[in-house]
Scaffold this motif. Structure first.
Motif, mmCIF file in Angstrom:
data_model
loop_
_atom_site.group_PDB
_atom_site.id
_atom_site.type_symbol
_atom_site.label_atom_id
_atom_site.label_comp_id
_atom_site.label_asym_id
_atom_site.label_seq_id
_atom_site.Cartn_x
_atom_site.Cartn_y
_atom_site.Cartn_z
ATOM 1 N N ALA A 43 0.856 -1.177 0.000
ATOM 2 C CA ALA A 43 0.000 0.000 0.000
ATOM 3 C C ALA A 43 0.896 1.232 0.000
ATOM 4 C CB ALA A 43 -0.912 0.008 1.226
ATOM 5 N N VAL A 44 0.635 2.143 -0.906
ATOM 6 C CA VAL A 44 1.438 3.360 -1.028
ATOM 7 C C VAL A 44 0.521 4.569 -0.888
ATOM 8 C CG1 VAL A 44 2.971 4.691 -2.512
ATOM 9 C CG2 VAL A 44 3.087 2.186 -2.528
ATOM 10 N N ARG A 45 0.922 5.517 -0.050
ATOM 11 C CA ARG A 45 0.123 6.730 0.152
ATOM 12 C C ARG A 45 0.343 7.706 -1.008
ATOM 13 N NH1 ARG A 45 -2.354 9.027 4.885
ATOM 14 N NH2 ARG A 45 -3.580 10.783 4.093
ATOM 15 N N ARG A 46 -0.756 8.125 -1.616
ATOM 16 C CA ARG A 46 -0.711 9.125 -2.678
ATOM 17 C C ARG A 46 -1.770 10.178 -2.380
ATOM 18 N NH1 ARG A 46 -0.225 5.458 -8.238
ATOM 19 N NH2 ARG A 46 1.806 4.506 -7.738
ATOM 20 N N GLY A 47 -1.339 11.269 -1.816
ATOM 21 C CA GLY A 47 -2.270 12.318 -1.430
ATOM 22 C C GLY A 47 -3.196 11.839 -0.328
ATOM 23 N N ASP A 48 -4.487 11.930 -0.590
ATOM 24 C CA ASP A 48 -5.463 11.514 0.422
ATOM 25 C C ASP A 48 -5.977 10.098 0.162
ATOM 26 O OD1 ASP A 48 -6.821 12.033 -1.902
ATOM 27 O OD2 ASP A 48 -8.499 13.085 -0.932
ATOM 28 N N ARG A 49 -5.206 9.321 -0.602
ATOM 29 C CA ARG A 49 -5.634 7.963 -0.929
ATOM 30 C C ARG A 49 -4.467 6.995 -0.781
ATOM 31 N NH1 ARG A 49 -10.531 8.458 -3.085
ATOM 32 N NH2 ARG A 49 -10.637 6.330 -3.870
ATOM 33 N N TYR A 50 -4.810 5.703 -0.746
ATOM 34 C CA TYR A 50 -3.807 4.640 -0.760
ATOM 35 C C TYR A 50 -3.990 3.826 -2.037
ATOM 36 C CZ TYR A 50 -2.991 5.495 4.230
ATOM 37 O OH TYR A 50 -2.678 6.069 5.439
ATOM 38 N N VAL A 51 -2.867 3.364 -2.598
ATOM 39 C CA VAL A 51 -2.902 2.531 -3.792
ATOM 40 C C VAL A 51 -2.387 1.149 -3.405
ATOM 41 C CG1 VAL A 51 -2.108 2.204 -6.151
ATOM 42 C CG2 VAL A 51 -2.571 4.511 -5.292
ATOM 43 N N LEU A 52 -3.220 0.128 -3.600
ATOM 44 C CA LEU A 52 -2.892 -1.237 -3.205
ATOM 45 C C LEU A 52 -2.557 -2.081 -4.428
ATOM 46 C CD1 LEU A 52 -4.408 -0.120 -0.697
ATOM 47 C CD2 LEU A 52 -5.361 -2.401 -0.374
ATOM 48 N N ASN A 53 -1.507 -2.900 -4.293
ATOM 49 C CA ASN A 53 -1.126 -3.848 -5.334
ATOM 50 C C ASN A 53 -0.714 -5.167 -4.682
ATOM 51 O OD1 ASN A 53 -0.912 -2.578 -8.246
ATOM 52 N ND2 ASN A 53 -0.192 -0.989 -6.821
ATOM 53 N N GLY A 54 -1.057 -6.267 -5.332
ATOM 54 C CA GLY A 54 -0.673 -7.570 -4.817
ATOM 55 C C GLY A 54 -1.739 -8.614 -5.088
ATOM 56 N N VAL A 55 -1.461 -9.833 -4.628
ATOM 57 C CA VAL A 55 -2.388 -10.947 -4.801
ATOM 58 C C VAL A 55 -2.576 -11.630 -3.456
ATOM 59 C CG1 VAL A 55 -2.861 -13.112 -5.998
ATOM 60 C CG2 VAL A 55 -1.585 -11.306 -7.173
ATOM 61 N N LYS A 56 -3.821 -11.821 -3.062
ATOM 62 C CA LYS A 56 -4.145 -12.546 -1.840
ATOM 63 C C LYS A 56 -4.742 -13.903 -2.227
ATOM 64 C CE LYS A 56 -3.384 -10.524 1.300
ATOM 65 N NZ LYS A 56 -2.098 -10.102 1.945
#
Length: 453
Positions: free
Chosen positions: A234-247
């Motif tokens: 999860a990476v913080r970008r402004g007022d949002r988070y961007v999630l990447n990956g596989v569960k």
């Protein structure tokens, strides 16, 4: 005694009445509705020969997740409602209370008369019957860990009650137990760690009549995966988070409308609330060796953007670690229930099966193997109950849940293996359920998330 006769008539609205009940009493009140439900007839509670009719897809699927529900944002960003810790008597006694035992009896009978008859077909289809899932909602499973003030039935921490329910359901079938408990895992997580806004936004759906499918996604399809160091980011970008990956190992992923996802944020494991309709969320079927009725799936997250208030709990890793421990505790309870099913099945079998003119139970090696199953099972139950008791009281239970996890994973798999061995050739065929229980018990060593107490 039939389930119908053992329960008093009651309805879902009865949960809101201010009666003099303790937490388990409210749980039993929630379970009472099964007595008057027409699902009893369709599922075979009145006639065991009647079975639920359901359709399923045996092949794989890869779909955009369900987006039929919109969760309207409500409430303020302040601490949510928390149920207090259970009181301690000062006496080391893990015997269930009278009300807890009543809860176990009711759920156990539901597991025996509804869950177990549906288990074989559900395992083959990799899907739980729709009617069974609906009946599990009617008996109040999703709201067992939700505070009474928020429409649930908990007046205090319910880790013990949750463990007892998981154990009782698993005696019917572990896969179906996971499928029915998955929405409650998310509701419990939001109750334990959610803000006022998160609780106001999501919990009304779980306490209402149209309960959404939901899933706790912690596992990942990675060799030597360490749940405390998730590969999803999860990476913080402004007022949002961007999630990447596989569960991976996500129960009922294709139907889920809400996920609690574990991801690494600035080197710390953090939980995020992700709605299924969010762009970049995709689910893929991932049939497994065991726990097949739970419809385990992979959850793909590709540049998934969630708002800043999607973080569930603390960002220092403490909430995530507690979630992992409570999930492992739930899996231990499931292992205890399934191992008990093995013992209940092989004990009469070895007494009735004859070889060389006498029951095989007369053979010392057979008798000792059955005795060892009973001994190890009782040890599994003891450490699991102790960990659940400490969790309910708000005490540190890291050591206890680690012991429970280690014991249930190793001895649970051994019990499954011994069960197959005791049945000989019968243990290798699907005519007997022991081979399925063996496959299910293998999950204890690899599964994370999915369920929670």
């Amino acid at each position: 005694m039939s389930l119908t006769n053992s329960l008093r008539p009651g309805g879902r609205n009865g949960l809101a009445r201010k009666e003099s009940r303790d937490p388990i009493g409210y749980a039993v009140a929630a379970l009472n509705v099964v007595a008057q439900s027409d699902l009893i007839d369709r599922l075979g509670l009145r006639k065991k020969t009647e079975q639920a009719v359901f359709t399923s897809t045996r092949g794989g699927f890869s779909v955009v997740t369900k987006a039929g529900r919109t969760f309207a944002k409500r409430g303020a960003q302040k601490p949510g409602v928390r149920v207090p810790s259970a009181g301690a008597s000062g006496v080391f006694d893990l015997t269930p209370t009278e009300d807890e035992q009543m809860l176990v009896d009711v759920v156990g009978e539901f597991a025996t008369e509804v869950v177990r008859p549906a288990a074989t077909e559900a395992d083959e289809a990799c899907e739980a019957p729709v009617a069974l899932l609906k009946s599990s909602l009617e008996i109040g499973l999703p709201i067992l860990g939700v505070p009474e003030k928020l429409g649930g039935i908990s007046e205090e921490r319910s880790a013990v009650a949750g463990a007892l329910v998981a154990e009782a359901l698993a005696r019917g079938d572990m896969g179906l137990a996971v499928a029915t408990l998955a929405p409650g895992a998310v509701a419990t997580a939001i109750s334990l760690w959610g803000t006022d806004a998160q609780q106001a936004t999501y919990l009304p759906a779980f306490t209402g009549d149209d309960v959404p499918a939901a899933a706790l996604a912690l596992s990942e399809p990675t060799a030597l995966f360490d749940v405390l160091q998730p590969g999803a980011t999860a990476v913080r970008r402004g007022d949002r988070y961007v999630l990447n990956g596989v569960k991976a190992g996500v129960p009922r992923g294709g139907d889920a409308e809400l996920f609690v996802v574990g991801a690494s944020l600035e080197g710390k494991p953090v939980l995020f609330l992700v709605e299924a309709g969010t762009a970049g969320v995709r689910v893929e079927a991932d049939p497994s060796m065991g726990v097949r009725a739970a419809t385990l799936s992979k959850l793909h997250l590709t540049d998934v953007e969630v708002p800043a208030d999607a973080v569930l709990g603390e960002t220092d890793g403490s909430t995530y670690v507690e979630c992992v421990r409570l999930s492992r505790l739930a899996w231990c309870a499931l292992a205890v229930g399934t191992a008990q099913a093995v013992l209940d099945y092989v004990t009469p079998y070895v007494k009735e099966r004859e070889a060389f003119g006498e029951p095989i139970a007369h053979r010392q090696s057979v008798a000792f193997m059955v005795a060892n199953i009973a001994i190890e099972l009782q040890a599994m139950r003891l450490v699991t109950y102790k960990a659940a008791s400490r969790a309910a009281q708000g005490k540190d239970f890291a050591r206890e849940v680690a012991l429970a996890r280690n014991l249930c994973a190793s001895k649970g798999m051994q019990i499954g293996l011994d069960g197959v061995q005791l049945l000989g050739g019968h243990g290798f065929v699907k005519e007997h359920p022991v081979e399925r229980w063996y496959r299910d018990l293998r999950a204890l060593g690899v599964m994370e998330g999915g369920v929670l107490v």
